[in-house]
Scaffold this active site. Structure first.
Site, PDB file in Angstrom:
ATOM      1  N   PRO A 143       0.693  -1.164  -0.110  1.00 58.96           N
ATOM      2  CG  PRO A 143      -0.878  -1.622   1.557  1.00 58.96           C
ATOM      3  CD  PRO A 143       0.343  -2.298   0.941  1.00 58.96           C
ATOM      4  CB  SER A 182       7.757   4.196  -7.735  1.00 60.37           C
ATOM      5  OG  SER A 182       7.162   4.348  -8.636  1.00 60.37           O
ATOM      6  N   GLY A 199      11.599  -9.024 -16.168  1.00 67.44           N
ATOM      7  CA  GLY A 199      10.196  -9.152 -16.360  1.00 67.44           C
ATOM      8  C   GLY A 199      10.001  -7.817 -17.049  1.00 67.44           C
ATOM      9  CD  GLU A 236       6.736  -7.173 -14.618  1.00 66.24           C
ATOM     10  OE1 GLU A 236       8.211  -7.048 -14.936  1.00 66.24           O
ATOM     11  OE2 GLU A 236       6.135  -8.019 -14.651  1.00 66.24           O
ATOM     12  N   GLY A 237       7.614  -1.255 -12.899  1.00 70.03           N
ATOM     13  CA  GLY A 237       8.262   0.205 -12.940  1.00 70.03           C
ATOM     14  C   GLY A 237       7.509   0.936 -13.589  1.00 70.03           C
ATOM     15  CB  SER A 297       7.035   5.705 -18.171  1.00 72.05           C
ATOM     16  OG  SER A 297       6.448   4.875 -18.704  1.00 72.05           O
ATOM     17  CD  GLU A 298       6.360   8.845 -14.532  1.00 72.82           C
ATOM     18  OE1 GLU A 298       6.195   7.559 -14.455  1.00 72.82           O
ATOM     19  OE2 GLU A 298       5.489   9.577 -15.191  1.00 72.82           O
TER      20      GLU A 298
END
Ligand code: CAA
Length: 380
Positions: A128, A132, A242, A363-364, A366-367
């Site tokens: 929660p 990032s 990934g 999976e991360g 764009s930043e």
């Protein structure tokens, strides 16, 4: 890098394309609308070897390379991105992670069945308050001697209810920061492990996304993956691969939307001629095709580096960042080319547009990819 596909890679690509047309296209609109998990389709994908593509045959996998995985992910994602994310998490986060870092016992107990698609796996890093900012894990794994006692909550877990095996990152020694995090294998049904309700999502609605709650879950020490404190690095190394899978998913969403728009431009007439003869449509198609080609090359480059045992961290971030933006832009244009028909479900492009958005987030974001890329560029 040689970009000529081998005969074997072409066969795998064609097999994935055929499977998508025969098994995924029928019912894809209904599964999206009713958030229906593609259980039967996933079972068949497992039988064909698409759920453990890169795992060696010794552990029940197909022993294929990452390029083949990218090709298959693109073909499956053209038709059904809900199915492809299930496939991607099982292949590149769960199976790859266990083969690379698991013990022999863990491989025999879990990896073989995961690679054959007999069971599914989930990768549990997000919380929660830790998306990032993945080092700030609040889930705890207290060392009790022969076992860990796990408490906490994980969020946004793909395969949340359909998985049987969960790779869970948890903090054992907060004084060590990210070096105190462990990756533990949890099994569905362990006492104290509960699964929250299914998330009602914008896109990839056929996949099941859930929160997971842990209350004094007893996990044997034998279920720790890697050395004590290796959990955060395990997550980072696994996500490097990934991200190639998600980049390929984004590529497939984009190319699926492009193919539909191209076909429609040859069918629809306006102002006395097929719309493909209008420059407004021609320029859109030219932009879409070029962006897709660039995204494909970035995906293949990252896969090639991985297959050739070279550093692929930056390449996978570049591929994901670029392909996911391409998926977003191309699907918006595909809807625009379809006009009013693009806005209704029967023509598929509105679903692809909704599915595209998540590729810029999971999976991360764009930043985060920009952080990874810029740190590498600026490193001394
Ligand atoms: N390989 C190995 N180690 C790595 C690494 C990598 N690629 N990246 C970082 N590390 C190591 C660092 O070397 C460092 O270790 P040491 O201190 O021992 O040297 C440690 O990890 C911490 O790294 P940073 O100091 O760089 O940490 P940070 O907090 O500044 O940033 C981050 C790290 C790149 C932003 C990382 O937190 C990150 O990738 N965040 C995004 C998380 C993410 O992708 N979540 C996706 C959830 S999974 C999902 O979506 C799956 C699904 O269901 C579809």
């Amino acid at each position: 890098m040689n970009i000529e596909l081998t005969e074997e890679q072409k066969i795998i690509q064609q097999a994935a394309r055929d499977f998508a047309q025969a098994e995924l296209l029928p019912g894809v609109i209904e599964r999206d609308e009713h958030q229906k998990f593609p259980a039967e389709q996933i079972r068949k994908l497992g039988e064909l070897g698409f759920l453990g593509m890169m795992v060696s045959t010794e552990y029940g996998g197909s022993g294929m390379d990452t390029i083949s995985y990218v090709l298959a992910m693109e073909e499956i994602s053209k038709i059904d991105a809900s199915t492809s994310v299930i496939m991607s998490v099982n292949n590149s986060l769960v199976c790859w992670g266990l083969e690379a870092y698991g013990t022999e016992e863990q491989k025999k107990k879990y990896l073989v069945r995961l690679a054959k698609g007999e069971i599914l796996g989930a990768f549990c890093l997000s919380e929660p308050e830790a998306g990032s900012d993945a080092t700030s894990q609040h889930t705890t794994a207290v060392d009790m001697g022969d076992h860990y006692l796990v408490n906490g909550t994980k969020n946004w877990i793909t395969n949340g209810s359909s998985a049987s095996v969960y790779l869970v990152m948890a903090q054992t020694d907060p004084s060590k920061g990210h070096r105190g995090i462990n990756c533990l294998i949890l099994e569905k049904g362990m006492p104290g492990f509960t699964i929250g309700p299914k998330e009602n999502k914008l896109g990839i609605r056929g996949s099941d996304t859930h929160s997971l709650m842990f209350s004094d879950v007893k996990v044997p020490k034998a279920n720790r993956v890697g050395e004590e404190g290796f959990g955060f690095k395990f997550a980072m190394k696994t996500l490097e691969g990934g991200r190639i899978g998600i980049a390929a998913q984004a590529l497939g969403i984009a190319s699926g939307a492009y193919e539909l728009a191209l076909k429609y431009s040859k069918e629809r007439k306006a102002f006395g001629k097929e719309i493909r003869y209008h420059q407004a449509i021609q320029f859109k198609l030219a932009d879409m095709a070029t962006r897709i080609e660039a995204a494909r090359l970035l995906c293949l480059k990252a896969a090639w580096l991985k297959d050739n045992h070279q550093n692929y961290a930056v390449a996978s971030s570049m591929a994901k960042m670029y392909a996911s933006q391409t998926a977003m832009d191309v699907t918006i244009e595909a809807v625009q080319i379809h006009g009013g028909y693009g806005y209704v479900k029967d023509f598929h492009v509105e679903r692809l547009m909704r599915d595209a958005k998540i590729t810029q987030i999971y999976e991360g974001t764009s930043e985060i990819q920009k952080i990874v890329i810029s740190r590498a560029i600026l490193a001394d």
